[in-house]
Design a protein around this motif. Structure first.
Motif, PDB file in Angstrom:
ATOM      1  N   PRO A 138       9.630  -5.854  -2.180  1.00 30.18           N
ATOM      2  CA  PRO A 138       9.115  -4.848  -3.112  1.00 30.18           C
ATOM      3  C   PRO A 138      10.245  -4.112  -3.817  1.00 30.18           C
ATOM      4  O   PRO A 138      11.346  -3.990  -3.288  1.00 30.18           O
ATOM      5  N   THR A 139       9.942  -3.616  -4.992  1.00 29.13           N
ATOM      6  CA  THR A 139      10.977  -2.981  -5.801  1.00 29.13           C
ATOM      7  C   THR A 139      10.907  -1.455  -5.801  1.00 29.13           C
ATOM      8  O   THR A 139      11.709  -0.809  -6.439  1.00 29.13           O
ATOM      9  N   PHE A 140       9.953  -0.865  -5.099  1.00 23.11           N
ATOM     10  CA  PHE A 140       9.866   0.593  -5.110  1.00 23.11           C
ATOM     11  C   PHE A 140      10.892   1.200  -4.166  1.00 23.11           C
ATOM     12  O   PHE A 140      11.368   0.560  -3.233  1.00 23.11           O
ATOM     13  N   ASP A 141      11.256   2.471  -4.430  1.00 22.28           N
ATOM     14  CA  ASP A 141      12.249   3.172  -3.621  1.00 22.28           C
ATOM     15  C   ASP A 141      11.711   3.473  -2.231  1.00 22.28           C
ATOM     16  O   ASP A 141      10.627   4.032  -2.080  1.00 22.28           O
ATOM     17  N   ARG A 142      12.485   3.128  -1.235  1.00 27.88           N
ATOM     18  CA  ARG A 142      12.185   3.427   0.152  1.00 27.88           C
ATOM     19  C   ARG A 142      13.451   3.223   0.965  1.00 27.88           C
ATOM     20  O   ARG A 142      14.377   2.566   0.524  1.00 27.88           O
ATOM     21  N   THR A 143      13.469   3.809   2.141  1.00 21.40           N
ATOM     22  CA  THR A 143      14.583   3.616   3.056  1.00 21.40           C
ATOM     23  C   THR A 143      14.039   2.886   4.276  1.00 21.40           C
ATOM     24  O   THR A 143      13.011   3.278   4.822  1.00 21.40           O
ATOM     25  N   GLU A 156       0.827  -1.204   0.000  1.00 21.40           N
ATOM     26  CA  GLU A 156       0.000   0.000   0.000  1.00 21.40           C
ATOM     27  C   GLU A 156       0.866   1.261   0.000  1.00 21.40           C
ATOM     28  O   GLU A 156       0.483   2.285  -0.552  1.00 21.40           O
ATOM     29  N   TRP A 157       2.042   1.173   0.646  1.00 25.98           N
ATOM     30  CA  TRP A 157       2.951   2.325   0.636  1.00 25.98           C
ATOM     31  C   TRP A 157       3.467   2.588  -0.773  1.00 25.98           C
ATOM     32  O   TRP A 157       3.712   3.737  -1.145  1.00 25.98           O
ATOM     33  N   GLU A 158       3.647   1.534  -1.534  1.00 30.51           N
ATOM     34  CA  GLU A 158       4.082   1.714  -2.915  1.00 30.51           C
ATOM     35  C   GLU A 158       3.067   2.565  -3.680  1.00 30.51           C
ATOM     36  O   GLU A 158       3.429   3.488  -4.398  1.00 30.51           O
ATOM     37  N   TYR A 159       1.792   2.273  -3.500  1.00 31.35           N
ATOM     38  CA  TYR A 159       0.732   3.036  -4.160  1.00 31.35           C
ATOM     39  C   TYR A 159       0.727   4.488  -3.674  1.00 31.35           C
ATOM     40  O   TYR A 159       0.672   5.421  -4.475  1.00 31.35           O
ATOM     41  N   ILE A 160       0.787   4.676  -2.352  1.00 34.76           N
ATOM     42  CA  ILE A 160       0.768   6.031  -1.777  1.00 34.76           C
ATOM     43  C   ILE A 160       1.942   6.848  -2.315  1.00 34.76           C
ATOM     44  O   ILE A 160       1.783   8.001  -2.724  1.00 34.76           O
ATOM     45  N   LEU A 161       3.126   6.244  -2.323  1.00 31.89           N
ATOM     46  CA  LEU A 161       4.316   6.953  -2.796  1.00 31.89           C
ATOM     47  C   LEU A 161       4.199   7.317  -4.277  1.00 31.89           C
ATOM     48  O   LEU A 161       4.564   8.421  -4.689  1.00 31.89           O
ATOM     49  N   LYS A 162       3.667   6.413  -5.059  1.00 36.09           N
ATOM     50  CA  LYS A 162       3.450   6.673  -6.495  1.00 36.09           C
ATOM     51  C   LYS A 162       2.498   7.859  -6.682  1.00 36.09           C
ATOM     52  O   LYS A 162       2.757   8.747  -7.497  1.00 36.09           O
ATOM     53  N   GLU A 163       1.423   7.888  -5.911  1.00 37.26           N
ATOM     54  CA  GLU A 163       0.471   9.000  -5.989  1.00 37.26           C
ATOM     55  C   GLU A 163       1.121  10.307  -5.535  1.00 37.26           C
ATOM     56  O   GLU A 163       0.924  11.351  -6.149  1.00 37.26           O
ATOM     57  N   ARG A 194      10.816  19.490   9.541  1.00 35.46           N
ATOM     58  CA  ARG A 194       9.621  20.023  10.210  1.00 35.46           C
ATOM     59  C   ARG A 194       8.414  19.175   9.840  1.00 35.46           C
ATOM     60  O   ARG A 194       8.259  18.754   8.693  1.00 35.46           O
ATOM     61  N   VAL A 195       7.535  18.968  10.795  1.00 37.12           N
ATOM     62  CA  VAL A 195       6.332  18.166  10.575  1.00 37.12           C
ATOM     63  C   VAL A 195       5.298  18.994   9.811  1.00 37.12           C
ATOM     64  O   VAL A 195       4.942  20.090  10.225  1.00 37.12           O
ATOM     65  N   ILE A 196       4.838  18.442   8.695  1.00 33.63           N
ATOM     66  CA  ILE A 196       3.833  19.086   7.862  1.00 33.63           C
ATOM     67  C   ILE A 196       2.461  18.446   8.088  1.00 33.63           C
ATOM     68  O   ILE A 196       1.440  19.108   8.034  1.00 33.63           O
ATOM     69  N   LEU A 197       2.460  17.129   8.336  1.00 33.07           N
ATOM     70  CA  LEU A 197       1.202  16.397   8.505  1.00 33.07           C
ATOM     71  C   LEU A 197       1.434  15.212   9.435  1.00 33.07           C
ATOM     72  O   LEU A 197       2.477  14.555   9.352  1.00 33.07           O
ATOM     73  N   VAL A 198       0.456  14.950  10.290  1.00 34.38           N
ATOM     74  CA  VAL A 198       0.509  13.820  11.225  1.00 34.38           C
ATOM     75  C   VAL A 198      -0.667  12.904  10.922  1.00 34.38           C
ATOM     76  O   VAL A 198      -1.801  13.364  10.834  1.00 34.38           O
ATOM     77  N   GLY A 199      -0.394  11.628  10.728  1.00 33.00           N
ATOM     78  CA  GLY A 199      -1.468  10.662  10.514  1.00 33.00           C
ATOM     79  C   GLY A 199      -1.099   9.651   9.448  1.00 33.00           C
ATOM     80  O   GLY A 199      -0.234   9.900   8.613  1.00 33.00           O
ATOM     81  N   ASN A 200      -1.776   8.519   9.495  1.00 31.79           N
ATOM     82  CA  ASN A 200      -1.470   7.420   8.588  1.00 31.79           C
ATOM     83  C   ASN A 200      -2.443   7.389   7.416  1.00 31.79           C
ATOM     84  O   ASN A 200      -3.626   7.094   7.598  1.00 31.79           O
ATOM     85  N   PRO A 201      -1.971   7.668   6.204  1.00 35.44           N
ATOM     86  CA  PRO A 201      -2.858   7.652   5.043  1.00 35.44           C
ATOM     87  C   PRO A 201      -3.355   6.252   4.680  1.00 35.44           C
ATOM     88  O   PRO A 201      -4.332   6.118   3.960  1.00 35.44           O
ATOM     89  N   LEU A 202      -2.714   5.215   5.204  1.00 33.79           N
ATOM     90  CA  LEU A 202      -3.180   3.859   4.931  1.00 33.79           C
ATOM     91  C   LEU A 202      -4.442   3.531   5.717  1.00 33.79           C
ATOM     92  O   LEU A 202      -5.257   2.725   5.275  1.00 33.79           O
ATOM     93  N   SER A 203      -4.595   4.146   6.871  1.00 31.35           N
ATOM     94  CA  SER A 203      -5.741   3.818   7.721  1.00 31.35           C
ATOM     95  C   SER A 203      -6.778   4.931   7.804  1.00 31.35           C
ATOM     96  O   SER A 203      -7.806   4.762   8.449  1.00 31.35           O
ATOM     97  N   ASN A 204      -6.511   6.070   7.154  1.00 31.39           N
ATOM     98  CA  ASN A 204      -7.440   7.184   7.233  1.00 31.39           C
ATOM     99  C   ASN A 204      -7.487   7.897   5.878  1.00 31.39           C
ATOM    100  O   ASN A 204      -6.520   8.557   5.483  1.00 31.39           O
TER     101      ASN A 204
END
Length: 185
Positions: A124-129, A87-94, A161-171
């Motif tokens: 997975p093959t998408f870029d992440r650290t 799901e992170w792969e999709y979020i990152l792509k978007e 600096r924090v721009i946004l707090v929260g998990n886009p996978l669950s919300n």
């Protein structure tokens, strides 16, 4: 007598409701306070002090404009988290549709991560650290970081600096806010 019993029951109900509402308000206020503390601090990711499983090429070569930080501590089920990894792969792509200079960094605080779980993170093959924090250096560098798991996913700017707090996978609202923040940057 009936009237007194009814009055007593109504009074008891009001007292119980007051306690429930004050507990809810107290929890809400505590969460708001923690979020405000996050917004008022910079997040330091001491990657040189952690074990690296994989580095995002953008993370390694230049500082991205934005970074999605996912923090998993020892109370969270890391193998369970891996099952949502795609799901992170999709979020990152978007995200990259709106801001190409964005990276995903996952910090796993644990003394020992099984080879099986490491392999799943590498699949997975998408870029992440992905960083393993065996000594709790992330929390030491960021003592204000909340215990609550609902605040363990952050969007950071280039300076930390924090721009946004929260998990886009669950919300879904957080997911929409994430795209909006990037689109309007």
């Amino acid at each position: 007598m009936k009237h007194l019993v009814s009055l007593f029951n109504n009074s008891l109900l009001l007292i119980c409701m007051s306690i429930i509402f004050s507990a809810c308000n107290s929890r809400k206020e505590r969460i708001e306070k923690q979020i405000n503390i996050l917004y008022s601090n910079k997040i330091d990711i001491p990657s040189s002090k952690m074990e690296v499983i994989v580095y995002d090429s953008m993370y390694l070569h230049k500082k991205p404009n934005y970074r999605v930080l996912v923090y998993l501590d020892s109370t969270e089920c890391t193998p369970c988290y891996v099952s949502h990894y795609h799901e992170w792969e999709y979020i990152l792509k978007e995200c990259r549709k709106y801001e190409p200079s964005i990276s995903l960094a996952i910090i796993i605080e644990t003394k020992n991560l099984s080879e099986d779980v490491k392999e799943k993170f590498l699949a997975p093959t998408f870029d992440r650290t992905i960083l393993i924090d065996k000594n709790g250096v992330f929390r030491k560098r960021n003592p204000f970081f909340p215990e609550s798991q609902i605040m363990h996913v952050l969007l950071l700017d280039k300076e930390g600096r924090v721009i946004l707090v929260g998990n886009p996978l669950s919300n879904k609202k957080v997911e929409e806010l994430l795209y909006s923040k990037l689109r309007n940057s």
